[in-house]
Design a protein around this motif. Structure first.
Motif, PDB file in Angstrom:
ATOM      1  N   ASN A 139      34.353 -12.941 -21.993  1.00 10.97           N
ATOM      2  CA  ASN A 139      35.008 -11.694 -21.622  1.00 10.97           C
ATOM      3  C   ASN A 139      34.808 -10.644 -22.705  1.00 10.97           C
ATOM      4  O   ASN A 139      34.934 -10.967 -23.893  1.00 10.97           O
ATOM      5  CB  ASN A 139      36.504 -11.998 -21.434  1.00 10.97           C
ATOM      6  N   CYS A 140      34.531  -9.414 -22.299  1.00 10.43           N
ATOM      7  CA  CYS A 140      34.219  -8.351 -23.277  1.00 10.43           C
ATOM      8  C   CYS A 140      35.340  -8.140 -24.290  1.00 10.43           C
ATOM      9  O   CYS A 140      35.103  -7.773 -25.432  1.00 10.43           O
ATOM     10  CB  CYS A 140      33.952  -7.047 -22.546  1.00 10.43           C
ATOM     11  N   GLY A 141      36.579  -8.391 -23.893  1.00 12.26           N
ATOM     12  CA  GLY A 141      37.708  -8.109 -24.773  1.00 12.26           C
ATOM     13  C   GLY A 141      37.966  -9.205 -25.794  1.00 12.26           C
ATOM     14  O   GLY A 141      38.810  -9.042 -26.678  1.00 12.26           O
ATOM     15  N   SER A 142      37.303 -10.336 -25.669  1.00 10.59           N
ATOM     16  CA  SER A 142      37.610 -11.467 -26.560  1.00 10.59           C
ATOM     17  C   SER A 142      36.341 -12.264 -26.840  1.00 10.59           C
ATOM     18  O   SER A 142      36.267 -13.454 -26.573  1.00 10.59           O
ATOM     19  CB  SER A 142      38.654 -12.368 -25.907  1.00 10.59           C
ATOM     20  N   VAL A 143      35.342 -11.584 -27.355  1.00  7.21           N
ATOM     21  CA  VAL A 143      34.071 -12.261 -27.636  1.00  7.21           C
ATOM     22  C   VAL A 143      34.176 -13.031 -28.957  1.00  7.21           C
ATOM     23  O   VAL A 143      34.901 -12.617 -29.867  1.00  7.21           O
ATOM     24  CB  VAL A 143      32.920 -11.227 -27.689  1.00  7.21           C
ATOM     25  N   ASP A 144      33.453 -14.122 -29.042  1.00  7.21           N
ATOM     26  CA  ASP A 144      33.369 -14.922 -30.259  1.00  7.21           C
ATOM     27  C   ASP A 144      33.145 -13.979 -31.459  1.00  7.21           C
ATOM     28  O   ASP A 144      32.159 -13.242 -31.503  1.00  7.21           O
ATOM     29  CB  ASP A 144      32.174 -15.870 -30.048  1.00  7.21           C
ATOM     30  N   PRO A 145      34.069 -13.975 -32.436  1.00 10.73           N
ATOM     31  CA  PRO A 145      33.956 -13.014 -33.550  1.00 10.73           C
ATOM     32  C   PRO A 145      32.645 -13.131 -34.324  1.00 10.73           C
ATOM     33  O   PRO A 145      32.110 -12.122 -34.788  1.00 10.73           O
ATOM     34  CB  PRO A 145      35.149 -13.354 -34.445  1.00 10.73           C
ATOM     35  N   ALA A 146      32.094 -14.340 -34.433  1.00 12.50           N
ATOM     36  CA  ALA A 146      30.831 -14.510 -35.172  1.00 12.50           C
ATOM     37  C   ALA A 146      29.699 -13.796 -34.438  1.00 12.50           C
ATOM     38  O   ALA A 146      28.812 -13.202 -35.056  1.00 12.50           O
ATOM     39  CB  ALA A 146      30.516 -15.988 -35.312  1.00 12.50           C
ATOM     40  N   LYS A 147      29.742 -13.833 -33.135  1.00 12.57           N
ATOM     41  CA  LYS A 147      28.687 -13.169 -32.350  1.00 12.57           C
ATOM     42  C   LYS A 147      28.847 -11.658 -32.446  1.00 12.57           C
ATOM     43  O   LYS A 147      27.868 -10.916 -32.554  1.00 12.57           O
ATOM     44  CB  LYS A 147      28.763 -13.587 -30.878  1.00 12.57           C
ATOM     45  N   GLN A 148      30.084 -11.220 -32.389  1.00 12.52           N
ATOM     46  CA  GLN A 148      30.340  -9.784 -32.447  1.00 12.52           C
ATOM     47  C   GLN A 148      29.847  -9.203 -33.783  1.00 12.52           C
ATOM     48  O   GLN A 148      29.237  -8.142 -33.820  1.00 12.52           O
ATOM     49  CB  GLN A 148      31.829  -9.517 -32.306  1.00 12.52           C
ATOM     50  N   ALA A 149      30.092  -9.961 -34.866  1.00 14.31           N
ATOM     51  CA  ALA A 149      29.715  -9.490 -36.205  1.00 14.31           C
ATOM     52  C   ALA A 149      28.202  -9.401 -36.375  1.00 14.31           C
ATOM     53  O   ALA A 149      27.702  -8.677 -37.225  1.00 14.31           O
ATOM     54  CB  ALA A 149      30.303 -10.426 -37.252  1.00 14.31           C
ATOM     55  N   ALA A 150      27.473 -10.133 -35.545  1.00 18.59           N
ATOM     56  CA  ALA A 150      26.015 -10.180 -35.711  1.00 18.59           C
ATOM     57  C   ALA A 150      25.291  -8.999 -35.058  1.00 18.59           C
ATOM     58  O   ALA A 150      24.087  -8.859 -35.198  1.00 18.59           O
ATOM     59  CB  ALA A 150      25.492 -11.493 -35.131  1.00 18.59           C
ATOM     60  N   TYR A 151      26.019  -8.165 -34.309  1.00 22.10           N
ATOM     61  CA  TYR A 151      25.366  -7.064 -33.578  1.00 22.10           C
ATOM     62  C   TYR A 151      26.017  -5.730 -33.885  1.00 22.10           C
ATOM     63  O   TYR A 151      27.153  -5.668 -34.349  1.00 22.10           O
ATOM     64  CB  TYR A 151      25.426  -7.338 -32.061  1.00 22.10           C
ATOM     65  N   ASP A 152      25.295  -4.682 -33.559  1.00 25.40           N
ATOM     66  CA  ASP A 152      25.807  -3.321 -33.658  1.00 25.40           C
ATOM     67  C   ASP A 152      27.080  -3.218 -32.797  1.00 25.40           C
ATOM     68  O   ASP A 152      27.071  -3.649 -31.639  1.00 25.40           O
ATOM     69  CB  ASP A 152      24.697  -2.396 -33.096  1.00 25.40           C
ATOM     70  N   PRO A 153      28.184  -2.667 -33.351  1.00 25.28           N
ATOM     71  CA  PRO A 153      29.430  -2.603 -32.569  1.00 25.28           C
ATOM     72  C   PRO A 153      29.278  -1.848 -31.246  1.00 25.28           C
ATOM     73  O   PRO A 153      30.050  -2.060 -30.304  1.00 25.28           O
ATOM     74  CB  PRO A 153      30.399  -1.862 -33.498  1.00 25.28           C
ATOM     75  N   ALA A 154      28.275  -0.966 -31.152  1.00 29.64           N
ATOM     76  CA  ALA A 154      28.093  -0.224 -29.895  1.00 29.64           C
ATOM     77  C   ALA A 154      27.443  -1.097 -28.814  1.00 29.64           C
ATOM     78  O   ALA A 154      27.467  -0.758 -27.632  1.00 29.64           O
ATOM     79  CB  ALA A 154      27.225   1.006 -30.153  1.00 29.64           C
ATOM     80  N   ASP A 155      26.874  -2.228 -29.230  1.00 29.82           N
ATOM     81  CA  ASP A 155      26.193  -3.105 -28.272  1.00 29.82           C
ATOM     82  C   ASP A 155      27.186  -4.143 -27.751  1.00 29.82           C
ATOM     83  O   ASP A 155      27.493  -5.122 -28.424  1.00 29.82           O
ATOM     84  CB  ASP A 155      25.009  -3.780 -28.980  1.00 29.82           C
ATOM     85  N   ARG A 156      27.687  -3.916 -26.551  1.00 29.48           N
ATOM     86  CA  ARG A 156      28.683  -4.856 -26.011  1.00 29.48           C
ATOM     87  C   ARG A 156      28.032  -6.025 -25.296  1.00 29.48           C
ATOM     88  O   ARG A 156      28.648  -7.075 -25.107  1.00 29.48           O
ATOM     89  CB  ARG A 156      29.602  -4.110 -25.041  1.00 29.48           C
ATOM     90  N   VAL A 157      26.800  -5.825 -24.889  1.00 31.44           N
ATOM     91  CA  VAL A 157      26.156  -6.845 -24.060  1.00 31.44           C
ATOM     92  C   VAL A 157      25.634  -8.029 -24.883  1.00 31.44           C
ATOM     93  O   VAL A 157      25.883  -9.187 -24.539  1.00 31.44           O
ATOM     94  CB  VAL A 157      25.021  -6.184 -23.240  1.00 31.44           C
ATOM     95  N   SER A 158      24.920  -7.745 -25.984  1.00 32.43           N
ATOM     96  CA  SER A 158      24.248  -8.840 -26.722  1.00 32.43           C
ATOM     97  C   SER A 158      25.209  -9.922 -27.234  1.00 32.43           C
ATOM     98  O   SER A 158      24.894 -11.114 -27.109  1.00 32.43           O
ATOM     99  CB  SER A 158      23.416  -8.276 -27.870  1.00 32.43           C
ATOM    100  N   PRO A 159      26.371  -9.561 -27.825  1.00 29.80           N
ATOM    101  CA  PRO A 159      27.242 -10.649 -28.295  1.00 29.80           C
ATOM    102  C   PRO A 159      27.730 -11.552 -27.151  1.00 29.80           C
ATOM    103  O   PRO A 159      27.810 -12.774 -27.314  1.00 29.80           O
ATOM    104  CB  PRO A 159      28.431  -9.906 -28.928  1.00 29.80           C
ATOM    105  N   MET A 160      28.027 -10.948 -25.997  1.00 28.82           N
ATOM    106  CA  MET A 160      28.484 -11.758 -24.861  1.00 28.82           C
ATOM    107  C   MET A 160      27.379 -12.707 -24.407  1.00 28.82           C
ATOM    108  O   MET A 160      27.600 -13.897 -24.164  1.00 28.82           O
ATOM    109  CB  MET A 160      28.871 -10.855 -23.683  1.00 28.82           C
ATOM    110  N   LEU A 161      26.191 -12.147 -24.307  1.00 28.09           N
ATOM    111  CA  LEU A 161      25.047 -12.915 -23.835  1.00 28.09           C
ATOM    112  C   LEU A 161      24.740 -14.066 -24.794  1.00 28.09           C
ATOM    113  O   LEU A 161      24.561 -15.221 -24.380  1.00 28.09           O
ATOM    114  CB  LEU A 161      23.857 -11.957 -23.745  1.00 28.09           C
ATOM    115  N   ASP A 162      24.705 -13.739 -26.058  1.00 29.80           N
ATOM    116  CA  ASP A 162      24.394 -14.720 -27.085  1.00 29.80           C
ATOM    117  C   ASP A 162      25.413 -15.870 -27.048  1.00 29.80           C
ATOM    118  O   ASP A 162      25.061 -17.056 -27.090  1.00 29.80           O
ATOM    119  CB  ASP A 162      24.452 -13.976 -28.439  1.00 29.80           C
ATOM    120  N   SER A 163      26.685 -15.509 -26.927  1.00 30.03           N
ATOM    121  CA  SER A 163      27.736 -16.522 -26.895  1.00 30.03           C
ATOM    122  C   SER A 163      27.580 -17.434 -25.673  1.00 30.03           C
ATOM    123  O   SER A 163      27.636 -18.670 -25.782  1.00 30.03           O
ATOM    124  CB  SER A 163      29.096 -15.812 -26.871  1.00 30.03           C
TER     125      SER A 163
END
Ligand code: SF4
Length: 378
Positions: A139-163
């Motif tokens: 879910n966009c509102g609660s993505v794995d923090p490690a994945k979120q930290a690995a991408y540009d904060p403006a990129d909402r898609v890549s952390p979700m996909l990666d996770s």
């Protein structure tokens, strides 16, 4: 419309199987307090009576987990449990349900020192022992923090996909394939992008589609429709949920809305311009709503279908829209677009407006434009 579905694997959830070409299942979730057994049972059964293939119930605390056996005893519906932050409740509820949903981003809240892999191993063991399927619900509102930290904060898609992809790999490595994935966002465009990218990477994994926090009807239905039109039309999606903000006694509307959207997509009644991936003529017309500006719209849409039959071997998209609210913008993506006003029909080629025509003139005008387009493209 003959939609070619993605070749996903079959995943059984109680009496329903999703994936592998099975009909797209429609599901919903209870909004009652799970501890209130009577109210929750009433809602589960109302959803099942409305045609829900699976009903999800949220469980977080001890009291909620304790309510599940009592709820199970009073319904035959296929039940999914949303484990929310407390994944350890799985073993209490799994014997009574058909599916467990976990959110990779929520596996960090309890037992922080324990690696997520250990927690997923536990969930798989519980699922296996209790004949349950699993949904990996990102879910966009609660993505794995490690994945979120690995991408540009403006990129909402890549952390979700990666996770999601990481969890799929992990489940596969354990030999557990009875799972599906969801990637939800409140913005339909993000939902389209993340699910398209996921389906490209893992066409074998069944997808549960939905727009989170879609809101009140009719806007909530429209948002979901926009995302589903672009995904289901391209063969993506094995089960769906329309999330609507409605009072408890109106929850079954989610099921009716889901079925209506799927039926409309299957028949080319769409609000956005949809490329079904056809190599032939693609005629789409909006499903119509209270905003239709002239009742002749429905007849016009049927006439366009009949009149253009001769061009069916050509890869051309014609959109017919019922009003000025969506018509002007949505027709931009079509080769030829018509949008209806009270006494005239506006004709467009791509984003260019060709003119306004009376209802009894428009078919002739459309035909000459269509002929010209066919001649141009050879
Ligand atoms: S195009 Fe207009 S009439 Fe058609 S469904 Fe959309 S809002 Fe309603």
């Amino acid at each position: 419309m003959n939609i070619q579905r993605n070749p996903t694997r079959a995943v059984r959830i109680g009496s329903v199987t999703i994936g592998a070409g099975h009909p797209i299942a429609v599901q919903s979730m209870t909004a009652t307090q799970t501890r209130d057994v009577d109210a929750t049972v009433a809602q589960v059964n109302a959803l099942a009576a409305a045609g829900a293939d699976v009903v999800r119930i949220a469980v977080d605390g001890y009291g909620e987990a304790q309510a599940i056996p009592e709820i199970r005893a009073q319904t035959d519906a296929n039940l999914a449990v949303d484990l929310q932050e407390n994944y350890r409740r799985a073993e209490t509820v799994a014997p009574y349900v058909e599916k467990l949903r976990y959110n990779p981003g929520h596996l960090y809240h309890h037992e922080r020192d324990k690696p997520w892999q250990d927690k997923v191993r536990y969930l798989v063991e519980v699922a296996r022992d209790n004949d349950c399927a699993i949904r990996v619900g990102v879910n966009c509102g609660s993505v794995d923090p490690a994945k979120q930290a690995a991408y540009d904060p403006a990129d909402r898609v890549s952390p979700m996909l990666d996770s999601a992809l990481e969890h799929c790999r992990f489940l596969d490595e354990m030999g557990f394939t009875r799972y599906c994935v969801s990637l939800k966002d409140s913005d339909p465009q993000e939902v389209i992008e993340v699910n398209r990218r996921f389906a490209e990477a893992r066409p074998d994994v069944p997808l549960h589609l939905g727009v989170t926090e879609a809101g009140l009807p009719p806007d909530g239905v429209i948002k979901t429709r926009i995302a589903l039109e672009q995904l289901v039309s391209r063969g993506i999606g094995d089960t769906i949920r329309v999330s609507l903000t409605v009072p408890n006694d109106r929850k079954p509307e989610e099921i009716a809305a889901g079925r209506q959207i799927l039926d409309d997509i299957a028949h080319g009644r769409v609000r956005s311009v949809v490329d079904y991936g056809l190599s032939t003529l693609n005629i789409i017309s909006c499903p119509s709503c209270s905003r239709v500006e002239n009742e002749a719209f429905v007849e016009l849409a049927e006439d366009v279908k009949r009149m253009t039959e001769y061009a069916r071997q050509h890869k051309i998209t014609i959109a017919v829209m019922g009003c000025r609210v969506n018509g002007p913008g949505e027709t931009d993506q079509a080769d030829l677009g018509l949008w209806c006003g009270p006494s005239y029909v506006n004709l467009k080629r791509g984003s260019e407006t060709l003119g306004q025509f009376a209802y009894n003139e428009i078919l002739g005008e459309l035909k000459s434009r269509l002929d010209a387009l066919i001649a141009e493209r050879g």
